[in-house]
Enzyme design. Structure first.
Site, PDB file in Angstrom:
ATOM      1  N   LYS A 163      -8.751  10.172  -3.964  1.00 17.33           N
ATOM      2  CA  LYS A 163      -8.489  10.443  -2.582  1.00 17.33           C
ATOM      3  C   LYS A 163      -9.401  10.499  -1.652  1.00 17.33           C
ATOM      4  CE  LYS A 163      -5.164  14.312  -3.253  1.00 17.33           C
ATOM      5  NZ  LYS A 163      -5.039  15.512  -3.796  1.00 17.33           N
ATOM      6  N   THR A 194       1.038  -1.514  -5.611  1.00 15.91           N
ATOM      7  CA  THR A 194       0.468  -0.350  -6.310  1.00 15.91           C
ATOM      8  C   THR A 194      -0.742   0.346  -5.276  1.00 15.91           C
ATOM      9  OG1 THR A 194       0.168  -2.121  -8.244  1.00 15.91           O
ATOM     10  CG2 THR A 194      -1.351  -0.426  -8.173  1.00 15.91           C
ATOM     11  N   GLY A 238      -5.878   2.328  -8.446  1.00 18.31           N
ATOM     12  CA  GLY A 238      -7.289   2.807  -8.378  1.00 18.31           C
ATOM     13  C   GLY A 238      -7.593   3.889  -9.354  1.00 18.31           C
ATOM     14  N   ASP A 256       3.944  -7.868  -1.642  1.00 19.38           N
ATOM     15  CA  ASP A 256       2.716  -7.271  -2.334  1.00 19.38           C
ATOM     16  C   ASP A 256       1.909  -7.254  -1.084  1.00 19.38           C
ATOM     17  OD1 ASP A 256       0.809  -6.459  -3.922  1.00 19.38           O
ATOM     18  OD2 ASP A 256      -0.067  -8.304  -3.713  1.00 19.38           O
ATOM     19  N   ASP A 284      -1.959  -5.994  -1.666  1.00 20.08           N
ATOM     20  CA  ASP A 284      -3.537  -6.363  -1.674  1.00 20.08           C
ATOM     21  C   ASP A 284      -3.593  -7.803  -2.091  1.00 20.08           C
ATOM     22  OD1 ASP A 284      -4.816  -3.817  -1.006  1.00 20.08           O
ATOM     23  OD2 ASP A 284      -3.889  -3.007  -2.705  1.00 20.08           O
TER      24      ASP A 284
END
Ligand code: XBP
Ligand code: MG
Length: 256
Positions: free
Chosen positions: A87, A127, A57, A13, A15
């Site tokens: 973005k 993710t 996000g 992973d 984060d």
């Protein structure tokens, strides 16, 4: 040992696992994007901890609107507006990484180097966006590190984000390996659920926001990957014979 149970790949992973990016990386990038969009929203440390239950996000922004700013949901271009805001957030995150704001966690670089030497494949299942993964790897391990990973699964490549298993299924498929030949390293309950749902043995190294979460089903729960000079603290699991995670320790977990 049954060769089917020889460790073939480690799925990281990003984060919270490679680096503690949430509080002083993503959170700040979201706030900077809000400012750029003239929004008077501020995601403080506690609120961001609550919002982290939603992975992704764009999904996190939508959840925030539903809970705290429902009037914003009436925008007729809502989906596009969230995508543009996100973005902008990604651009801010990339700048933070370029400035070298966030280091890798203990043991991460050492383990990546060792796995490469041992010819064990390494992959990413995250993710966050590919841009963010690239920016973090570039700023911490150097540009060439992106090519060290056999597969990088990121962001919207799958429709359902963690805790759904989709990203892990996608990465295993690209690797051409079964879950039993691999191990995942995660930091969060949502990440663990995702990896376990794809039948992957999963090691947890807790991070800033996740240390009090439920990690039942993990092979072990550690403070971090540890270094020979700076042992991890073991939080759950069968007692380990050394204070740093290496190729041998990961192999032992998959042959259980
Ligand atoms: C990470 C996430 C991401 C990041 C923000 O979860 O949920 O949404 O918080 O990045 P995991 P984006 O560590 O389980 O992959 O804004 O790019 O989504
Ligand atoms: Mg994570």
């Amino acid at each position: 040992m049954n060769t089917n149970h020889k460790l073939q790949a480690v799925l990281f992973d990003v984060d919270g696992t490679l680096a503690d990016t949430e509080q002083d990386g993503h959170r700040l990038a979201f706030n900077a994007a809000f400012k750029q969009f003239d929004l008077d929203w501020n995601w403080d440390i506690d609120l961001y901890g609550e919002l982290l239950q939603i992975t992704g996000g764009k999904e996190r922004i939508r959840f925030y609107l539903e809970k705290y700013k429902p009037a914003e949901l009436n925008r007729n271009d809502l989906k596009e507006w969230i995508a543009n805001l996100h973005k902008t957030k990604t651009k801010h995150f990339e700048s933070l990484m370029e400035a070298g704001s966030i280091p890798l966690r203990p043991g991460v670089a050492r383990l990546i180097h060792e796995l490469r030497q041992e010819k064990v494949k390494i992959a990413i299942a995250t993710t966050t966006t590919m841009e963010n993964v690239t920016a973090l790897l570039k700023s911490t391990l150097g540009e060439e590190a992106i090519g060290w990973f056999d597969v990088i699964g990121a962001g919207d490549i799958v429709p359902l984000k963690k805790p759904a298993p989709d990203i892990y299924h996608w990465v295993l498929d690209q690797l051409g390996l079964s879950a039993q030949q691999c191990i995942a390293i995660e930091d969060s309950e949502n990440g663990l659920k995702s990896a376990l749902a794809a039948h992957l043995p999963t090691l947890i190294t807790v991070s800033g926001y996740t240390r009090l979460q439920n990690f039942s089903g993990a092979v072990a729960v550690l403070s971090d990957l540890g270094e020979p000079s700076q042992s991890f603290t073991q939080i759950e699991g069968t007692a380990l014979d050394k204070g740093w995670v290496d190729h041998k320790m990961l192999s032992n977990w998959i042959s259980l």
